[in-house]
Design a protein around this motif. Structure first.
Motif, PDB file in Angstrom:
ATOM      1  N   HIS A 186      -8.083  21.500   3.949  1.00 43.29           N
ATOM      2  CA  HIS A 186      -7.962  20.396   2.923  1.00 43.29           C
ATOM      3  C   HIS A 186      -6.851  19.369   3.279  1.00 43.29           C
TER       4      HIS A 186
ATOM      5  N   ASN B 243     -10.982  17.025   3.268  1.00 49.02           N
ATOM      6  CA  ASN B 243     -10.166  16.017   2.617  1.00 49.02           C
ATOM      7  C   ASN B 243     -10.775  14.574   2.813  1.00 49.02           C
ATOM      8  N   PRO B 244     -11.535  14.211   1.842  1.00 51.78           N
ATOM      9  CA  PRO B 244     -12.230  12.909   1.817  1.00 51.78           C
ATOM     10  C   PRO B 244     -11.483  11.609   2.108  1.00 51.78           C
ATOM     11  N   ASP B 245     -10.182  11.778   1.652  1.00 53.35           N
ATOM     12  CA  ASP B 245      -9.211  10.648   1.616  1.00 53.35           C
ATOM     13  C   ASP B 245      -8.164  10.811   2.917  1.00 53.35           C
ATOM     14  N   GLY B 246      -8.544  11.769   3.751  1.00 58.94           N
ATOM     15  CA  GLY B 246      -7.280  11.835   4.742  1.00 58.94           C
ATOM     16  C   GLY B 246      -7.472  11.444   5.999  1.00 58.94           C
ATOM     17  N   HIS B 247      -6.549  11.601   6.931  1.00 56.31           N
ATOM     18  CA  HIS B 247      -6.634  10.816   8.420  1.00 56.31           C
ATOM     19  C   HIS B 247      -7.733  11.501   9.044  1.00 56.31           C
ATOM     20  N   HIS B 248      -7.969  12.772   9.067  1.00 55.13           N
ATOM     21  CA  HIS B 248      -9.084  13.546   9.979  1.00 55.13           C
ATOM     22  C   HIS B 248      -8.594  13.592  11.467  1.00 55.13           C
TER      23      HIS B 248
ATOM     24  N   ASP C 241       0.954  -1.131  -0.127  1.00 58.84           N
ATOM     25  CA  ASP C 241      -0.038   0.057  -0.099  1.00 58.84           C
ATOM     26  C   ASP C 241       0.757   1.180  -0.065  1.00 58.84           C
TER      27      ASP C 241
ATOM     28  N   LYS D 191      -4.255  13.941  -3.831  1.00 62.73           N
ATOM     29  CA  LYS D 191      -5.119  13.830  -2.410  1.00 62.73           C
ATOM     30  C   LYS D 191      -4.161  14.183  -1.308  1.00 62.73           C
ATOM     31  N   TYR D 192      -2.826  14.305  -1.423  1.00 61.83           N
ATOM     32  CA  TYR D 192      -2.052  14.579  -0.283  1.00 61.83           C
ATOM     33  C   TYR D 192      -1.677  15.961  -0.183  1.00 61.83           C
TER      34      TYR D 192
ATOM     35  N   TYR E 100      -4.572  16.659   4.198  1.00 64.02           N
ATOM     36  CA  TYR E 100      -4.661  15.180   4.304  1.00 64.02           C
ATOM     37  C   TYR E 100      -4.466  14.621   5.628  1.00 64.02           C
TER      38      TYR E 100
END
Lengths: 152, 152
Positions: free
Chosen positions: B15, B23-28, A25, A47-48, B17
């Motif tokens: 936004h 950011n929909p893909d991030g660690h939040h 990954d 996305k980063y 990450y």
């Protein structure tokens, strides 16, 4: 194709999300020993992003410098021992003891980043590496790392 | 449920990450101002292994400390101004100027990590934060950050 320093890490030390060939990954950062420095190139996916879109988030910058610094320490140690990665000796693997990152300016996204590592000093199992991350010829971050050789 | 410091970042600065709600893909990552410190909890997924399986890769440790440090700086600044996140004033957002991470011991994976940020000093737009990351009550990494307030 020339193999990277990370490609010669011991198998049981090759799972790093940032640079391990055995992590399906991960980012698979690849660092190469040049004449005087260790270099890597990496283009982070969109996305980063950092807080502001179109720039890389700080954690990615630190992550790239971290993996590249540990690989640089290994590369410089091979060279200091007149060895080559993949030779008959025990593979060399460093881990990070300390990493400092100075964020000089935002790092643009969608651009190939150039990472460089330069040897500051090598003292037994401790290696200090000076790091930089540049985009389009402009230095966006600098780093310094103390890396420690993993005992077999 | 109490909202985190990051939930009050300006929309166009959300936004990241590592911690951006947009950011929909991030660690939040979510950081909360406690009485004397800012705290966050996060459990990295198994894929974020370091060189050795079962431990977190260094880049993730740096990333968590980075996002948490910037949120801590915002939290301490709200407090210093006798403000609350989400009040009528302009939202406060910091970016990282410099981050140093000392990796004291490997950070186990599959364990909830506790991040803490303590205010060292606050001087105009500059905030210094002392950071730590612990697993099961054991400190695995320490950090120090210089964060800079983003001008509106």
């Amino acid at each position: 194709m020339k193999k990277a320093i990370q490609d010669y890490y011991p198998e049981n030390f090759s799972h790093c999300y940032g640079c391990g060939k055995n992590n399906p990954d991960g980012h698979h950062l690849k660092s190469y020993l040049d004449s005087e420095e260790v270099v890597a190139r990496f283009t982070p996916a969109a996305k980063y992003t950092g807080g502001v879109p179109n720039h890389v988030y700080g954690g990615m910058v630190a992550s790239l410098l971290d993996c590249h610094g540990a690989a640089s320490a290994a590369g410089f140690t091979y060279r200091a021992q007149n060895r080559e990665p993949g030779d008959d000796g025990a593979p060399i693997r460093f881990v990070t003891a300390s990493l400092k990152v100075d964020y000089l300016r935002p790092t643009p996204i969608g651009v190939e980043l150039l990472l460089t590592g330069k040897l500051r000093s090598l003292e037994g199992r401790k290696v200090w590496v000076d790091l930089s991350l540049a985009a389009d010829g402009v230095t966006c971050a600098k780093g310094e790392m103390l890396a420690i050789l993993v005992r077999e």
